[in-house]
Design an enzyme around this catalytic site. Structure first.
Site, short mmCIF file in Angstrom:
data_model
loop_
_atom_site.label_atom_id
_atom_site.label_comp_id
_atom_site.label_asym_id
_atom_site.label_seq_id
_atom_site.Cartn_x
_atom_site.Cartn_y
_atom_site.Cartn_z
CE LYS A 93 3.09 4.78 7.79
NZ LYS A 93 1.90 5.09 8.58
N GLY B 78 0.84 -1.19 0.00
CA GLY B 78 0.00 0.00 0.00
C GLY B 78 0.87 1.24 0.00
CB SER B 79 1.18 4.17 -1.68
OG SER B 79 1.67 3.16 -2.50
N GLY B 80 0.99 5.59 1.09
CA GLY B 80 0.37 6.71 1.78
C GLY B 80 0.97 7.98 1.23
CG PHE C 281 4.16 11.62 4.49
CD1 PHE C 281 4.59 12.83 3.98
CD2 PHE C 281 2.99 11.57 5.22
CE1 PHE C 281 3.87 13.99 4.21
CE2 PHE C 281 2.27 12.73 5.46
CZ PHE C 281 2.70 13.95 4.95
CG ASP D 65 -6.35 9.98 9.26
OD1 ASP D 65 -7.43 10.45 8.83
OD2 ASP D 65 -5.40 9.70 8.52
P1 ATP Z 1 -1.72 8.27 4.89
O1 ATP Z 1 -1.22 8.99 3.72
O2 ATP Z 1 -3.17 7.84 4.74
O3 ATP Z 1 -1.44 8.93 6.19
P2 ATP Z 1 0.46 6.55 5.52
O4 ATP Z 1 1.59 7.05 4.68
O5 ATP Z 1 0.50 6.94 6.95
O6 ATP Z 1 -0.94 6.90 4.88
P3 ATP Z 1 -0.58 3.92 6.07
O7 ATP Z 1 -1.99 4.43 6.02
O8 ATP Z 1 -0.06 3.51 7.38
O9 ATP Z 1 0.42 4.98 5.39
O10 ATP Z 1 -0.43 2.74 5.03
C1 ATP Z 1 -0.74 2.89 3.66
C2 ATP Z 1 -1.43 1.63 3.16
O11 ATP Z 1 -0.54 0.50 3.31
C3 ATP Z 1 -2.68 1.25 3.96
O12 ATP Z 1 -3.83 1.88 3.46
C4 ATP Z 1 -2.72 -0.26 3.79
O13 ATP Z 1 -3.34 -0.61 2.58
C5 ATP Z 1 -1.26 -0.66 3.72
N1 ATP Z 1 -0.76 -1.09 5.04
C6 ATP Z 1 -0.42 -0.29 6.07
N2 ATP Z 1 0.03 -0.99 7.12
C7 ATP Z 1 -0.04 -2.29 6.76
C8 ATP Z 1 0.29 -3.52 7.42
N3 ATP Z 1 0.77 -3.52 8.65
N4 ATP Z 1 0.11 -4.67 6.76
C9 ATP Z 1 -0.38 -4.65 5.48
N5 ATP Z 1 -0.70 -3.54 4.80
C10 ATP Z 1 -0.53 -2.36 5.43
#
Ligand code: ATP
Length: 361
Positions: A42, A20-22, A24, A139
């Site tokens: 992450k 997955g991607s967020g 950052f 969030d």
């Molecule tokens: P945002 O931009 O929403 O703040 P972020 O950069 O903080 O996102 P996360 O929301 O923690 O990132 O993770 C992004 C995606 O990665 C999630 O929507 C999910 O699909 C996947 N993901 C996150 N953590 C896990 C995990 N522990 N196991 C499997 N997939 C995960």
């Protein structure tokens, strides 16, 4: 408790596919070399300089790490290890392989309120635990509520993404404009002092959607959504709520309360008769009432479509940015460093709230 390691993450973990991607960085499957155990990594890009707006400030990564370290609960994603280099921080966390709760539900033919409550209860337990530690998530939304393993009969909820979470200190006044429009509480929008109650509001919104497939405050654009939230403009449209029990509506009404002090706490939610029925009649009511599956499936499909649209849009921006950078760096060798630190002035909003506000509503 995880110690921050300064070594290369790849010495310990083999990096695998993107999960997955967020905003950052990415989350990738990783394999621990010593044990052969699968985890998720992450990868968070750090800001290169104080003037840059790309990447995360080290301080906010440290907050996320510190908060995750103090949250050991069955319904909260566990932190295993942390690696830090000049450019990024990698959080090694438990691998959550069951996908998002909403996707799991959308695959079903039907779901009674009683079954939906089993999931809600777990969300409330995870969030209640955070609140006992004076931590608010800030969030909570469907994307951040996942399932550990969807193949077992009663899957476990895992709450993820503590990027906006905050630990309240005694007597501290904390304000923030961050969050995702559909799910943020009136006090966030009004930039008032915040408390854990903001999470309870978000759970109210999530419950409303879960039962009806409608988003209570959704307007035609973010501005309208925010206006609806502050104005408390929502109702239980009969077309969408005709399969919903009166107790469920009562539960939602006690979460979507404008004054955060008047909102139920997570502990109070857990003993509300809809969640914990006191009589046979109340219990029967829940098992006879069901979620509006047709409408819920539509909501979820639209949500997924928006998520992938946002992702493609972000990739296109990045691609164009890199092209711009490349052509400029050919003209000026000094600009060769710019690739990962270039500002997207055209679309980069001024603050996190604006980025998040326009992200998933
Ligand atoms: P945002 O931009 O929403 O703040 P972020 O950069 O903080 O996102 P996360 O929301 O923690 O990132 O993770 C992004 C995606 O990665 C999630 O929507 C999910 O699909 C996947 N993901 C996150 N953590 C896990 C995990 N522990 N196991 C499997 N997939 C995960």
């Amino acid at each position: 408790m995880a110690q921050i390691k300064l070594q290369n993450v790849e010495d310990y973990y083999e990096i695998g596919e993107v999960l997955g991607s967020g905003h950052f960085g990415q989350v990738r499957a990783v394999l621990e070399r010593a044990s052969g155990v699968h985890w998720a990594g992450k990868f968070l890009k750090l800001r290169r300089s104080a003037s840059s707006r790309l990447g995360l400030e080290k301080k906010s990564v440290e907050t996320e790490v510190e908060i995750l370290q103090s949250l050991q609960h069955a319904n909260v994603m566990a932190l295993r290890d942390v690696f830090e280099s000049r450019a990024e921080v990698v959080l090694i966390v438990e691998l959550i392989s069951g996908g998002e709760l909403f996707d799991f539900i959308a695959e079903k033919e039907s779901l009674s309120e009683e079954e939906a409550i089993e999931f809600l209860k777990q969300i409330l337990m995870g969030v209640g635990f955070m609140h006992t530690k004076n931590i608010a998530h800030f969030d909570l939304k469907p994307e951040n509520i996942m399932l550990a393993d969807k193949t077992i009969p009663h899957p476990h909820i895992k709450i993820i993404d503590f990027g906006l979470a905050h630990r309240f200190k005694q007597g501290e006044e904390y304000r923030s404009l961050s969050g995702t429009p559909q799910y943020i509480s009136p006090e966030v929008i009004n930039y008032e002092p915040l408390s854990e109650a903001a999470d309870i509001w978000s759970i109210g919104v999530i419950t409303y959607i879960l039962l009806s497939g409608l988003s209570p405050f959704q307007g035609d654009n973010d501005e309208e959504t925010l206006k609806n939230i502050v104005g408390m403009i929502y109702d239980f449209e009969e077309n969408y709520f005709n399969q919903t029990s009166t107790m469920a509506k009562d539960f939602i009404e006690k979460l979507l309360v404008k004054d955060p002090i008047e909102r139920m706490t997570a502990d109070e939610c857990l003993v509300h008769p809809w969640i914990k029925p006191l009589t046979r009649k109340q219990a029967d009511n829940r098992s006879r009432s069901s979620i509006n599956m047709k409408s819920f499936k539509k909501f979820n499909a639209k949500r997924k479509w928006k998520m992938s649209y946002n992702m493609v849009w972000a990739c296109n921006r990045l691609f164009r940015l890199q092209l711009q950078c490349k052509s400029r760096s050919q003209e000026d060798p000094e600009l060769r460093q710019c690739e990962s630190d270039q500002e997207d002035t055209e679309t980069k909003p001024a603050s996190l709230i604006r980025r998040r506000l326009s992200s998933s509503s």
